[in-house]
Design an enzyme around this catalytic site. Structure first.
Site, mmCIF file in Angstrom:
data_model
loop_
_atom_site.group_PDB
_atom_site.id
_atom_site.type_symbol
_atom_site.label_atom_id
_atom_site.label_comp_id
_atom_site.label_asym_id
_atom_site.label_seq_id
_atom_site.Cartn_x
_atom_site.Cartn_y
_atom_site.Cartn_z
ATOM 1 N N ALA A 87 -20.815 9.827 -86.439
ATOM 2 C CA ALA A 87 -20.116 10.933 -86.914
ATOM 3 C C ALA A 87 -20.010 11.755 -85.701
ATOM 4 O O ALA A 87 -20.498 11.772 -84.760
ATOM 5 C CB ALA A 87 -21.095 11.497 -88.017
ATOM 6 N N GLY A 132 -22.701 6.671 -88.347
ATOM 7 C CA GLY A 132 -21.529 6.537 -89.256
ATOM 8 C C GLY A 132 -20.829 5.324 -89.284
ATOM 9 O O GLY A 132 -20.260 4.826 -90.371
ATOM 10 N N GLU A 135 -22.740 2.519 -90.726
ATOM 11 C CA GLU A 135 -22.858 2.818 -92.140
ATOM 12 C C GLU A 135 -21.518 2.455 -92.869
ATOM 13 O O GLU A 135 -21.397 2.106 -93.996
ATOM 14 C CB GLU A 135 -23.203 4.208 -92.510
ATOM 15 C CG GLU A 135 -24.580 4.532 -91.959
ATOM 16 C CD GLU A 135 -24.965 6.264 -92.099
ATOM 17 O OE1 GLU A 135 -26.027 6.668 -92.609
ATOM 18 O OE2 GLU A 135 -24.247 6.713 -91.450
ATOM 19 N N GLU A 155 -29.659 7.844 -85.018
ATOM 20 C CA GLU A 155 -29.691 9.503 -85.489
ATOM 21 C C GLU A 155 -30.856 10.137 -85.043
ATOM 22 O O GLU A 155 -30.865 11.227 -84.760
ATOM 23 C CB GLU A 155 -29.221 9.614 -87.083
ATOM 24 C CG GLU A 155 -28.032 9.298 -87.525
ATOM 25 C CD GLU A 155 -27.603 7.796 -87.571
ATOM 26 O OE1 GLU A 155 -26.598 7.540 -88.315
ATOM 27 O OE2 GLU A 155 -28.596 7.201 -87.325
#
Length: 285
Positions: A87, A132, A135, A155
């Site tokens: 992200a 992300g 993911e 993260e």
């Protein structure tokens, strides 16, 4: 959150042209009959995901769902350096706690749509699939990786945790202990280790990945789209319910395939030693 094109109707034959004129961060292309590809197109920031990118991805999925020509969907990132490097940290840094929750919920809702599609979804991962990006790959049905791919949920190094499903999908893919290790340490996993752990299905030389993904996709277009949709729905639903309930669901799904025309076509083709030909799924409204 409203997707930009959620209520906009597109002519079935002009979908690709409409997307090319509309999206800034997503490319959609038809590679072969029945095989479409979504490409996250932000190479200057290693395809990092911000809110606009998620909105466009959601709108793109709206169009995929409406297009009965789609038999298999490939997902990749622009350039050679990254699938998706995570992200957008510059975007996330400014978020309040409530805004962060909304961003996470929207990302989870978006990624969950890949498992809800009726067609097989294949991630083609070159370079970094971090945060992300990992993911997003985990949200797909298959993951094909290049020998230069790198996966991680880093993260924790930003004093946060995965927000787009990583803590849950990674646990389901690898088991709790190993998933805890990867999420708590944030360490990078190269493609060879990812294959050994079962994180990815196959690893290919970087210059062969697209071809391998396309060959797999083309093979799937010759299968019954109704059978593939039923298999996908059954296995996703059965993953998270008790075994006795899952087996009952399997019997019900098995029976439903006998009610459709594809089963007759396939079985007769087998007996005739010929190639079965199947119609596309009905377009959803």
């Amino acid at each position: 959150m409203q997707t930009p094109l959620a209520n906009k109707e597109f002519d079935h034959t002009n979908t690709i042209n409409a997307l090319a004129d509309t999206f800034e961060n997503i490319r959609l292309a038809c590679l072969e009959t029945g095989v479409y590809q979504i490409c996250i197109n932000r190479p200057k920031v290693l395809n990092a995901l911000n809110l606009q990118c998620l909105e466009e991805l959601n709108a793109c999925l709206d169009l995929i769902e409406r297009n009965s020509d789609v038999r298999v969907l490939l997902v990749t990132g622009a350039g050679e350096k990254a699938f998706v490097a995570g992200a957008d940290i510059a975007y996330m840094k400014q978020l309040s706690a409530q805004e962060a929750e909304d961003f996470s919920a929207y990302g989870n809702q978006t990624f969950s749509r890949f498992s809800q599609l009726k067609v097989p979804v294949i991630a083609l991962v070159k370079g970094y699939a971090l945060g992300g990006g990992c993911e997003l790959a985990l949200s797909c049905d298959f993951i094909l990786a290049s020998d230069k791919a790198c996966f991680a949920q880093p993260e924790v190094n930003l004093a946060i945790l995965p927000g787009f499903g990583g803590s849950q999908r990674l646990t389901r893919r690898l088991g709790l202990s190993l998933a805890l290790e990867l999420v708590m340490t944030g360490r990078n996993i190269k493609s060879d280790e990812a294959l050994k752990l079962g994180l990815v299905n196959h690893v290919y030389p970087a210059d062969s990945l697209n071809e391998a993904g396309l060959e797999l996709a083309k093979g799937l277009t010759h299968k019954s789209p109704y059978a593939l949709a039923a298999i996908k729905q059954l296995m996703h639903q059965g993953e998270n319910i008790p075994l006795d309930q899952a087996l009952k669901l399997e019997s019900q799904s098995f029976a439903l395939t006998f009610a459709g025309n594809d089963r007759e076509v396939a079985m007769q083709a087998f007996l005739d030693k010929s190639q079965a030909s199947f119609r596309s799924l009905q377009k959803t409204s």
